[in-house]
Design a protein around this motif. Sequence first.
Motif, short mmCIF file in Angstrom:
data_model
loop_
_atom_site.label_atom_id
_atom_site.label_comp_id
_atom_site.label_asym_id
_atom_site.label_seq_id
_atom_site.Cartn_x
_atom_site.Cartn_y
_atom_site.Cartn_z
N LEU A 68 0.83 -1.21 0.00
CA LEU A 68 0.00 0.00 0.00
C LEU A 68 0.86 1.27 0.00
CD1 LEU A 68 -2.73 -0.86 2.68
CD2 LEU A 68 -3.02 -0.84 0.19
N THR A 69 0.45 2.26 -0.76
CA THR A 69 1.07 3.57 -0.66
C THR A 69 0.51 4.28 0.57
OG1 THR A 69 -0.65 4.71 -1.93
CG2 THR A 69 1.17 3.70 -3.18
N ASP A 70 1.13 5.39 0.95
CA ASP A 70 0.63 6.14 2.10
C ASP A 70 -0.80 6.60 1.88
OD1 ASP A 70 3.03 5.79 3.40
OD2 ASP A 70 3.81 7.79 2.93
N GLN A 71 -1.11 7.06 0.67
CA GLN A 71 -2.47 7.52 0.39
C GLN A 71 -3.47 6.38 0.44
OE1 GLN A 71 -2.87 9.86 -3.17
NE2 GLN A 71 -5.10 10.01 -3.02
N GLN A 72 -3.10 5.24 -0.13
CA GLN A 72 -3.98 4.07 -0.07
C GLN A 72 -4.22 3.63 1.36
OE1 GLN A 72 -1.71 1.50 -2.73
NE2 GLN A 72 -3.40 1.55 -4.22
N SER A 73 -3.17 3.69 2.18
CA SER A 73 -3.29 3.31 3.58
C SER A 73 -4.30 4.19 4.31
CB SER A 73 -1.92 3.39 4.26
OG SER A 73 -2.02 3.15 5.64
N LEU A 76 -7.76 3.37 3.10
CA LEU A 76 -8.21 2.10 3.64
C LEU A 76 -8.68 2.27 5.09
CD1 LEU A 76 -8.64 -0.93 3.52
CD2 LEU A 76 -6.22 -1.25 4.06
N ALA A 77 -7.96 3.04 5.89
CA ALA A 77 -8.39 3.28 7.26
C ALA A 77 -9.79 3.90 7.29
CB ALA A 77 -7.39 4.19 7.97
N ALA A 78 -10.03 4.86 6.41
CA ALA A 78 -11.35 5.49 6.35
C ALA A 78 -12.41 4.49 5.90
CB ALA A 78 -11.31 6.69 5.40
N PHE A 79 -12.06 3.64 4.94
CA PHE A 79 -13.02 2.66 4.43
C PHE A 79 -13.38 1.64 5.50
CE2 PHE A 79 -14.04 -1.14 1.74
CZ PHE A 79 -15.19 -0.62 1.16
N ILE A 80 -12.39 1.22 6.28
CA ILE A 80 -12.65 0.26 7.37
C ILE A 80 -13.58 0.88 8.40
CG2 ILE A 80 -11.59 -1.02 9.27
CD1 ILE A 80 -9.03 -1.12 7.44
N ALA A 81 -13.37 2.16 8.72
CA ALA A 81 -14.24 2.83 9.69
C ALA A 81 -15.68 2.88 9.19
CB ALA A 81 -13.73 4.24 9.96
N GLU A 82 -15.87 3.02 7.89
CA GLU A 82 -17.21 3.07 7.32
C GLU A 82 -17.86 1.70 7.26
OE1 GLU A 82 -16.59 4.82 3.52
OE2 GLU A 82 -15.94 6.75 4.33
N ARG A 83 -17.08 0.68 6.86
CA ARG A 83 -17.64 -0.65 6.65
C ARG A 83 -17.51 -1.54 7.88
NH1 ARG A 83 -21.32 -1.35 3.68
NH2 ARG A 83 -20.79 -3.55 3.48
N GLY A 84 -16.80 -1.10 8.91
CA GLY A 84 -16.67 -1.88 10.13
C GLY A 84 -15.56 -2.90 10.08
N GLY A 103 0.29 -1.94 10.60
CA GLY A 103 -0.39 -1.37 11.76
C GLY A 103 0.21 -0.06 12.19
N ALA A 104 1.55 0.04 12.11
CA ALA A 104 2.23 1.25 12.56
C ALA A 104 1.92 2.46 11.68
CB ALA A 104 3.74 1.01 12.60
N ARG A 105 1.41 2.24 10.47
CA ARG A 105 0.99 3.36 9.64
C ARG A 105 -0.17 4.13 10.29
NH1 ARG A 105 1.51 3.07 3.71
NH2 ARG A 105 2.94 1.42 3.08
N TRP A 106 -0.95 3.44 11.12
CA TRP A 106 -2.18 4.02 11.64
C TRP A 106 -2.08 4.48 13.10
CZ3 TRP A 106 -5.00 -0.74 9.29
CH2 TRP A 106 -5.18 -0.53 7.91
N GLY A 107 -0.97 4.16 13.76
CA GLY A 107 -0.83 4.61 15.14
C GLY A 107 0.11 3.73 15.93
N PRO A 108 0.29 4.04 17.21
CA PRO A 108 1.16 3.21 18.07
C PRO A 108 0.57 1.82 18.24
CG PRO A 108 -0.07 4.81 19.39
CD PRO A 108 -0.32 5.16 17.95
N LEU A 109 1.43 0.82 18.24
CA LEU A 109 0.96 -0.56 18.35
C LEU A 109 0.87 -0.99 19.80
CD1 LEU A 109 2.84 -2.24 15.37
CD2 LEU A 109 0.61 -1.09 15.41
N VAL A 311 -3.81 -1.72 16.92
CA VAL A 311 -3.40 -0.32 16.90
C VAL A 311 -4.11 0.44 18.02
CG1 VAL A 311 -3.20 1.77 15.49
CG2 VAL A 311 -3.18 -0.49 14.39
N SER A 312 -3.36 1.12 18.85
CA SER A 312 -3.97 1.93 19.91
C SER A 312 -4.56 3.20 19.31
CB SER A 312 -2.93 2.31 20.97
OG SER A 312 -2.47 1.17 21.65
N GLY A 313 -5.77 3.53 19.75
CA GLY A 313 -6.45 4.71 19.23
C GLY A 313 -6.43 5.86 20.21
N GLU A 314 -7.42 6.71 20.08
CA GLU A 314 -7.57 7.87 20.94
C GLU A 314 -8.39 7.50 22.17
OE1 GLU A 314 -11.10 7.17 18.77
OE2 GLU A 314 -9.05 7.40 18.02
N LYS A 315 -8.42 8.38 23.16
CA LYS A 315 -9.29 8.19 24.31
C LYS A 315 -10.73 8.32 23.82
CE LYS A 315 -10.40 10.04 28.90
NZ LYS A 315 -10.43 8.70 29.53
#
Length: 359
Positions: A68-73, A76-84, A103-109, A311-315
């Motif tokens: 995956l390129t950075d843009q595709q990554s 994909l994160a946005a698409f997963i949030a929409e589709r679950g 996983g590290a593309r999206w946040g701390p593991l 991937v760890s998220g926000e509070k």
Amino acid sequence: MSPTVTDNVLLSASETDASLADRNTFATRVAGKGADPEKKALFASVTKRIDYTPKIGTELHGVKLSQLTDQQSEELAAFIAERGVVFFRDQEDLDSDEHVKLGARWGPLHVHPLIPHNQKNPEVIVLDSRLSPPARYNSNNSWHSDVSFEPAPASFSILKFDEIPEAGGDTVWSNGYQAYDDLSQPIKTLLEGLTAKHTSDIFRAFQANTGRKTFGKLNDSDHPVVRTNPITGWKSIFTNSVFTREINGVSPAESQWILQYLNDIVARKLEYQVRFHWEKHSVAIWDNRSTFHTGVPDFKPYHRRGLRVTVSGEKPYYDPKSTTQAEDYEAKAKVIIAKQEAAAKAQADAEATKAAASA
């Protein structure tokens, strides 16, 4: 207790790695937020899309997660949030190192405080039915959102199975957006003002019974009962039967009633659910902020073995200005219906023209 190693899997912490999980932290950004709504870069690689249901679960073909390129990554994160949850097949090149990189593309593991992990990459937990304890994590009442007991629970989880049973062993996800959307307005109003305590009690009990040394602190945290997904802006139920112990600020009886009701609709409403049949090298990626999942314990005497990066998220937070999946879905449904009606009209007109010409 000395560490136990089996097939490069660390089962118990040593003195040197007993604080590995204490480094778990919050995401400093929301991966996928602000991505291209049409996700053109991602879908440029997609050769086939299969939506399992209208509101949850999609299988994508043609995408190699290790490439995956950075843009595709981000898309994909946005698409997963929409589709679950989004599924991929034939990801044999997603080894442990690539798994971690994705996983590290999206946040701390996240490093799990108790579940066995890979010796080289402690962020990679090993879900093997032959490891102890196999039973507790494959029960009929194990609907959960990963590590919701943490102050910063999981945003995304990435699971790949390298060994699958000859039969059985599916995983089922349930849609937290829809669980919220279908509630009556008085119940929504009640829940939006509440928080709940999420605990790691089940891990404490196992640790106490076995003496296994943990990889870090076993946390407890309070989170809103209704949570806003920061990518979609949609509201979702955020309690589960494994880690949520009580609703704060109400009586024990009221707490039990609320949690039992929410757990029941997550587990029993088939229209909220999507089921995935694993193949070797299949990958599932899901958004823990808005889905719940459970393994189906029907594969004995076979075994299965998978690797997961979390991937760890926000509070978690609740924004009263949040929208809902139902609102977005209604708008999209109108577009779909309009296209269907236009296609039907075009076909009818074509048939009428053909009939007139042959008359």
